[in-house]
Motif scaffolding. Structure first.
Motif, short mmCIF file in Angstrom:
data_model
loop_
_atom_site.label_atom_id
_atom_site.label_comp_id
_atom_site.label_asym_id
_atom_site.label_seq_id
_atom_site.Cartn_x
_atom_site.Cartn_y
_atom_site.Cartn_z
N THR A 68 0.83 -1.20 0.00
CA THR A 68 0.00 0.00 0.00
C THR A 68 0.86 1.25 0.00
O THR A 68 0.51 2.24 -0.64
CB THR A 68 -1.01 -0.07 1.15
OG1 THR A 68 -2.00 -1.02 0.77
CG2 THR A 68 -1.69 1.25 1.43
N ARG A 71 1.82 1.62 -3.54
CA ARG A 71 0.73 2.20 -4.33
C ARG A 71 0.65 3.71 -4.13
O ARG A 71 0.45 4.46 -5.08
CB ARG A 71 -0.60 1.55 -3.95
CG ARG A 71 -0.70 0.09 -4.37
CD ARG A 71 -1.93 -0.59 -3.80
NE ARG A 71 -1.99 -1.97 -4.25
CZ ARG A 71 -2.03 -3.02 -3.44
NH1 ARG A 71 -2.04 -2.86 -2.14
NH2 ARG A 71 -2.07 -4.24 -3.96
N THR A 100 -5.76 -4.01 -5.62
CA THR A 100 -5.93 -5.43 -5.28
C THR A 100 -6.83 -6.20 -6.26
O THR A 100 -6.46 -7.31 -6.69
CB THR A 100 -6.51 -5.56 -3.86
OG1 THR A 100 -7.62 -4.68 -3.72
CG2 THR A 100 -5.45 -5.23 -2.81
N ALA A 123 3.95 -8.54 12.46
CA ALA A 123 3.17 -7.42 13.00
C ALA A 123 2.19 -6.86 11.98
O ALA A 123 1.23 -6.19 12.35
CB ALA A 123 4.11 -6.30 13.46
N ASN A 124 2.41 -7.11 10.71
CA ASN A 124 1.55 -6.56 9.65
C ASN A 124 0.70 -7.63 9.00
O ASN A 124 0.05 -7.39 7.98
CB ASN A 124 2.44 -5.84 8.61
CG ASN A 124 1.66 -5.03 7.60
OD1 ASN A 124 1.58 -5.39 6.43
ND2 ASN A 124 1.03 -3.96 8.04
N ARG A 126 -2.12 -8.91 9.68
CA ARG A 126 -3.55 -8.59 9.54
C ARG A 126 -3.80 -7.81 8.24
O ARG A 126 -4.71 -8.14 7.48
CB ARG A 126 -4.03 -7.80 10.75
CG ARG A 126 -5.51 -7.45 10.71
CD ARG A 126 -6.03 -7.00 12.07
NE ARG A 126 -6.10 -8.11 13.01
CZ ARG A 126 -5.29 -8.30 14.03
NH1 ARG A 126 -4.33 -7.43 14.30
NH2 ARG A 126 -5.43 -9.35 14.82
N GLN A 127 -2.95 -6.81 7.98
CA GLN A 127 -3.17 -6.02 6.77
C GLN A 127 -2.87 -6.85 5.52
O GLN A 127 -3.57 -6.73 4.51
CB GLN A 127 -2.33 -4.75 6.77
CG GLN A 127 -2.64 -3.89 5.55
CD GLN A 127 -2.16 -2.46 5.65
OE1 GLN A 127 -1.82 -1.99 6.74
NE2 GLN A 127 -2.12 -1.77 4.53
N MET A 130 -5.88 -8.73 4.81
CA MET A 130 -6.97 -7.89 4.35
C MET A 130 -6.78 -7.55 2.87
O MET A 130 -7.74 -7.59 2.08
CB MET A 130 -7.07 -6.61 5.19
CG MET A 130 -7.47 -6.89 6.64
SD MET A 130 -8.01 -5.47 7.61
CE MET A 130 -6.52 -4.54 7.84
N GLU A 131 -5.55 -7.24 2.49
CA GLU A 131 -5.30 -6.92 1.07
C GLU A 131 -5.48 -8.15 0.20
O GLU A 131 -6.06 -8.08 -0.89
CB GLU A 131 -3.90 -6.33 0.90
CG GLU A 131 -3.75 -4.99 1.60
CD GLU A 131 -2.50 -4.25 1.21
OE1 GLU A 131 -1.94 -4.52 0.13
OE2 GLU A 131 -2.08 -3.37 1.99
N GLY A 133 -7.40 -10.54 0.90
CA GLY A 133 -8.84 -10.77 0.91
C GLY A 133 -9.56 -9.97 -0.16
O GLY A 133 -10.63 -10.36 -0.63
N ASP A 134 -8.98 -8.85 -0.56
CA ASP A 134 -9.58 -8.04 -1.63
C ASP A 134 -8.97 -8.35 -2.98
O ASP A 134 -9.13 -7.57 -3.93
CB ASP A 134 -9.43 -6.54 -1.29
CG ASP A 134 -10.47 -6.08 -0.27
OD1 ASP A 134 -10.18 -5.15 0.50
OD2 ASP A 134 -11.57 -6.67 -0.24
N ASP A 150 12.80 -10.06 16.56
CA ASP A 150 13.56 -9.89 17.80
C ASP A 150 13.36 -11.03 18.78
O ASP A 150 14.30 -11.45 19.46
CB ASP A 150 13.18 -8.55 18.46
CG ASP A 150 13.79 -7.37 17.72
OD1 ASP A 150 13.02 -6.53 17.21
OD2 ASP A 150 15.02 -7.31 17.64
N SER A 190 17.55 -6.63 10.90
CA SER A 190 17.68 -6.26 12.31
C SER A 190 19.01 -5.54 12.55
O SER A 190 19.06 -4.52 13.24
CB SER A 190 17.59 -7.51 13.19
OG SER A 190 18.01 -7.21 14.51
#
Lengths: 280, 433
Positions: A68, A71, A100, A123-124, A126-127, A130-131, A133-134, A150, A190
């Motif tokens: 994103t 984009r 998407t 950590a990302n 979920r997003q 979601m992307e 998913g679309d 870490d 890291s």
């Protein structure tokens, strides 16, 4: 409901079928051998067309915050490629990093049925989902990154027992809903946060004092013992650096016989020949 | 679709329930350590609230019913009327957009179907960042990385403590950090004399330095700092409130920092061409990265703005200010600015979504409005259609994207009131087209 695909030229190397014109029957989403007097409910005439298994893209950046951001960075790329809605399809845009829905349609148009996001940050996650998913039409999955995680690096540095590390890998796969594990410049991402600007295969991370070799071997072994089908997906050290063919070969040897998937190896296999000391 | 009768906020309940790890949807930081109790009297923040989150969670919802032209109607009738108005409109404007991921997905589907414009109420603030992201790019970090690594935190011309009352508590001043940075004490620098410094306290804070320029001059001060870092001769104007010695001292702190973070809040940069200040902040970050580690941290994020921008970007390809009038998304941050369009008489219907705070009222306008709002939202002009909707994280489950963009948080429904979500209502309207 029985579907018949007739008249197409079939290519199925797994079953040694090469360019044969023959019928294919589909029932309940699976290819079946029809009963002797079976009558198809729907028949599709595929004369003049080829029939193949859908392609799989095992490494395509289709989902996650980084996409994103990409984009947002590319309005001119998107303006150059607008996609109008139809009764069946959504609108969208873009060429290098399409929106998407367009991503799904383009893959389907090219004959792909499955696509995998190879670099999902825990950590990302979920997003990323979601992307994805679309992103319509194609099946999707993702690989979760642990090479610069870490918590994992702390376990490694503390020489935590291997079962604890396996538990963490398994937990991460489940929590992030990932199909496989990825490393990207293992330990190097890291290390950069600590201002360490490169990390060779056997170089120690300035804070954790672990090496990319240890990261790769530990994760590859964990995945093997956990029975994860896709092996550790490895974007190795020194991407883009002239001469990195050496660390790539060393990484293959470092796996000690454990399965690893070396990805986009082209960028990791440069030599130092020629007047620019940069060869491919 | 859910029941068609008018909805009322939930009345007395027998049981009391305690919820932990509750996410606060009222602030861009989406703090997720709230403890909230639900009883017959409503919601109460038991732990880790701020003035803003307490006001948001504990607000007593007034009764609210769907209405058409001020008259209470069944929900079904309101949905049908909204669909009728949207179907007739030549250029519907979908604004407000204070909603969750599902709500935004539904807005984009409806806007695309009806050929409308999509723009968030606070996009003008977002533009201060977006112009710089799109032209020069930037390096940013997250709240957590800042807490764990930053030994130098520069608050640039923005009253962070005022906008995000828990930022210092959770990110700058906590006792623990992952890499023991707090053991060595952080330095906090405020560029701007009017900024609230009271948050910068605690055993982990070493020096607190203030460069006493006017807050809105922070960009100019950072430009002087950047020039000095490159070895130029620099003369701060007498009126700037900043001396060369102070700039040199700050330059030295920057060079010596192991992980510096430049923090700003776009809502605070409320002056013309604020993006030029953002360009200096992000430019400072870029200038320092060849030798040490620096990153930016932007702290706006109110009213679901990060969610609206991100969902719009992945679905349309553009970060808000998009028009679907042609059937394909058209991006133009100057044309498809709903606030400007309303002033200039463009667009013939405003569809306003405000699920989070009751203060996000639509701008005054003569064109018909359809408002999907949290009960208590009081638009200045009575809307043609009003549909009460729930707040994600209080009335229904949902997902929001945090101000630092990497994290999205899942929000639980705490059962405050039984009101449909924005997503449910927008989908129902689309189905009725």
């Amino acid at each position: 409901m029985l579907i018949k695909l007739t008249g197409g030229r079939v290519y199925d190397p797994a079953n040694k079928v090469s360019g044969e014109v023959r019928d294919i029957y589909v029932e309940d989403g699976k290819i079946v051998a029809p009963k002797p007097n079976a009558r198809a409910d729907t028949t599709y005439d595929l004369k003049g067309r080829m029939v193949m298994a859908g392609a799989i893209d095992p490494h395509t950046h289709i989902g996650g915050g980084k996409m994103t951001i990409a984009r947002m960075l590319l309005p001119e790329d998107h303006r150059g490629d607008p996609v109008t809605r139809t009764d069946l399809t959504r609108a969208g845009s873009g060429h290098a990093v399409p929106s998407t829905h367009v991503t799904g349609y383009r893959y389907a148009e090219m004959g792909y049925t499955a696509c995998f996001e190879p670099a999902m940050l825990p950590a990302n996650a979920r997003q990323a989902h979601m992307e994805m998913g679309d992103t319509p039409m194609v099946d999707k999955g993702a690989f979760v990154m642990l090479g610069s995680d870490d918590y994992f690096l702390r376990q490694l540095a503390a020489k935590k027992d291997f079962s604890a590390i396996k538990d963490y890998v398994a937990w991460t796969l489940h929590a992030a809903q990932a199909l496989a594990v990825k490393v990207v410049n293992p330990g190097g991402i890291s290390a950069f946060k600590f201002n360490q600007r490169k990390l060779d295969l056997d170089e120690e991370h300035v804070y954790y004092h672990v090496t990319p070799r240890q990261i790769i071997v530990t994760l590859a072994r964990a995945l093997k013992e956990l029975g994860v089908v896709h092996p550790l997906h490895v974007h190795g050290c020194n991407l883009g650096i002239p001469g990195n063919i050496e660390s790539t070969l060393a990484t293959v040897r470092a796996a000690e016989g454990l399965r690893i998937h070396m990805t986009h190896t082209q960028f990791l296999s440069y030599g130092t020949e020629g007047d620019k000391k940069f060869s491919s | 679709m859910p029941s068609m009768s008018p909805r009322q906020p939930k009345g007395e309940r027998a049981s009391t329930e305690l919820f932990e790890n509750v996410v606060d949807p009222f602030g861009g930081m989406l703090c997720d350590d709230l403890v909230v109790e639900r009883s017959g009297a409503g919601l109460k923040v038991v732990k880790n609230g701020s003035a803003q989150s307490i006001a948001g969670f504990e607000r007593k919802l007034p009764p609210a019913n769907p209405s058409v032209n001020g008259k209470v109607v069944a929900l079904d009738a309101a949905v049908k009327q909204a669909a009728k108005l949207i179907g007739k409109a030549n250029l519907p404007l979908f604004g407000g957009l204070a909603t969750d991921v599902e709500g935004m997905r539904a807005v984009l589907a409806l806007a695309e179907r009806s050929g409308g414009v999509v723009d968030h109420a606070l996009s003008e603030v977002g533009e201060r960042n977006l112009k710089i992201l799109q032209t020069s790019g930037w390096i940013t970090t997250t709240l957590t990385e800042t807490r764990n690594r930053a030994d130098l935190i520069i608050i640039a011309g923005s009253d962070i403590h005022l906008l995000h009352p828990r930022f210092f508590e959770r990110i700058v001043s906590p006792l623990d950090s992952m890499f023991d940075v707090t053991a060595q004490k952080r330095t906090v620098v405020f560029i701007g004399k009017g900024l609230d410094r009271s948050g910068a306290k605690g055993a982990q804070i070493g020096e607190v330095v203030t460069l006493a320029c006017k807050d809105e001059e922070a960009g100019r001060v950072v430009a002087l700092l950047r020039a000095r870092l490159r070895g130029f001769r620099v003369t701060p104007p007498k009126a700037s409130g900043v001396t060369l010695a102070e700039i040199d001292a700050l330059a030295e702190r920057c060079r010596k920092a192991a992980y510096g973070v430049v923090v700003w809040a776009p809502p605070s940069l409320d002056f013309p061409h604020a993006e030029l200040a953002v360009e200096q902040f992000t430019g400072l970050v870029k200038d320092l990265n060849p030798t040490t580690r620096f990153a930016g941290l932007s702290l706006g994020g109110a009213e679901g703005a990060p969610t609206a921008a991100s969902v719009c970007t992945w679905i349309s390809g553009y970060p808000l200010r998009v028009s679907y009038a042609s059937g394909a998304p058209d991006y133009d941050p100057y044309r498809w600015n709903i606030a400007r369009m309303l002033k200039d008489g463009e667009g013939d219907l405003l569809v306003w979504i405000a699920a989070i705070s009751p203060d996000l009222v639509p701008p005054p306008t003569k064109i018909p409005t359809i408002v999907l709002g949290t009960p208590g939202l009081a638009p200045a002009t009575p809307p043609s259609v009003f549909i009460p909707i729930g707040t994600p994280g209080l009335d229904h489950a949902g997902r929001l994207i945090r101000v630092d963009n990497v994290m999205s948080l899942p929000l639980k429904g705490l059962g405050r009131a039984e009101i449909p979500s924005a997503a449910e209502m927008l989908s129902a309207i689309e189905a009725a087209l």
